[in-house]
Structure formats: structure tokens, C-alpha cells
Motif scaffolding. Structure first.
Motif, mmCIF file in Angstrom:
data_model
loop_
_atom_site.group_PDB
_atom_site.id
_atom_site.type_symbol
_atom_site.label_atom_id
_atom_site.label_comp_id
_atom_site.label_asym_id
_atom_site.label_seq_id
_atom_site.Cartn_x
_atom_site.Cartn_y
_atom_site.Cartn_z
ATOM 1 N N THR A 39 35.375 38.042 43.055
ATOM 2 C CA THR A 39 36.328 39.099 42.743
ATOM 3 C C THR A 39 36.523 39.082 41.229
ATOM 4 N N MET A 40 36.901 40.193 40.674
ATOM 5 C CA MET A 40 37.056 40.307 39.222
ATOM 6 C C MET A 40 38.382 40.974 38.890
ATOM 7 N N SER A 41 39.463 40.490 39.506
ATOM 8 C CA SER A 41 40.770 41.115 39.334
ATOM 9 C C SER A 41 41.414 40.770 37.995
ATOM 10 N N GLY A 42 40.975 39.641 37.390
ATOM 11 C CA GLY A 42 41.591 39.203 36.146
ATOM 12 C C GLY A 42 42.765 38.274 36.372
ATOM 13 N N ASP A 43 43.152 38.106 37.608
ATOM 14 C CA ASP A 43 44.218 37.161 37.955
ATOM 15 C C ASP A 43 43.525 35.912 38.502
ATOM 16 N N THR A 44 43.991 35.330 39.571
ATOM 17 C CA THR A 44 43.288 34.221 40.196
ATOM 18 C C THR A 44 42.215 34.817 41.091
ATOM 19 N N ASP A 45 40.959 34.626 40.698
ATOM 20 C CA ASP A 45 39.841 35.235 41.422
ATOM 21 C C ASP A 45 39.189 34.237 42.364
ATOM 22 N N VAL A 46 38.346 34.765 43.266
ATOM 23 C CA VAL A 46 37.649 33.961 44.260
ATOM 24 C C VAL A 46 36.152 34.168 44.093
ATOM 25 N N GLY A 47 35.421 33.042 44.035
ATOM 26 C CA GLY A 47 33.969 33.085 43.990
ATOM 27 C C GLY A 47 33.396 32.597 45.302
#
Length: 111
Positions: A39-47
Motif C-alpha cells: 500500500t502507498m498511503s503515506g501513513d503506516t503501510d503494508v507490504g
């Protein structure tokens, strides 16, 4: 200040979990090759790491300002570097174990 900003999940099937999290949470993923998406939300993302080489635990990733200084601090405080500094999408990172055996990563954004 260093902060947890990324959580990496070792997965067997990246596409299946992208579809699952997309349906459940409406998360959108960016692909970084055939075996990694995030994810590329800019907050805490998940890979989602399909190439986790047998890792079975989550990998918390901490954003830092100075990667080399952080590596030196980890070693000075009794931590053990398990994966030396390497390039990672958007920057560089390394993995380490704390004195109780938890594996984490530190990374710095570049570019």
C-alpha cells in the motif's frame, strides 16, 4: 523521531492477499516486481513479501533519519544485524534482532 511506518507480511500468494485486503478494507496495492506489493498511503503501510525466504513472522519497519547511525546504535545497544544495508523501493534498509530475539528493520527514504 524514528517511528513505525511499515509492516511487512511474509506471504505465499501475493495476488490472493492483494485481492483479500482489497475486498475487506478497499486497500489499493502498488506492485514492485512479481513477488512484492505494498500500500502507498503515506501513513503506516503494508507490504506483501512473496520472497520472504521462509520468514513466518511479521516484520515491523521503523523509519529513521540516518540509517548508518541507527545501525551503529543497534549494535552498540546489543542488537544483532541479520541483513546488512540494502536498496529497497524508495530508499535503503537493514534488518536486526533486538536482545530478546524480535526481528525488525530500519529504513531511510531517499530520492
Amino acid at each position: 523521531m524514528a517511528r513505525l511506518n511499515y509492516l511487512e507480511l511474509p506471504v505465499g500468494d501475493v495476488a490472493a492477499l492483494k485481492a483479500f485486503y482489497g475486498r475487506v478494507f478497499d486497500w489499493q496495492f502498488t506492485d514492485f516486481g512479481p513477488s512484492y506489493a505494498a500500500t502507498m498511503s503515506g501513513d503506516t503501510d503494508v507490504g506483501l513479501d512473496g520472497d520472504a525466504q521462509g520468514r513466518t513472522q511479521l516484520l515491523p519497519v521503523i523509519a529513521v533519519d540516518d540509517l548508518e547511525a541507527t545501525l551503529a546504535a543497534v549494535e552498540a545497544a546489543g542488537g544483532v544485524v541479520t541483513v546488512p544495508i540494502f536498496g529497497f523501493p524508495g530508499g535503503r534498509r537493514f534488518h536486526f534482532r533486538d536482545p530478546q530475539g524480535h526481528e525488525l528493520a530500519a529504513w531511510v527514504m531517499e530520492g
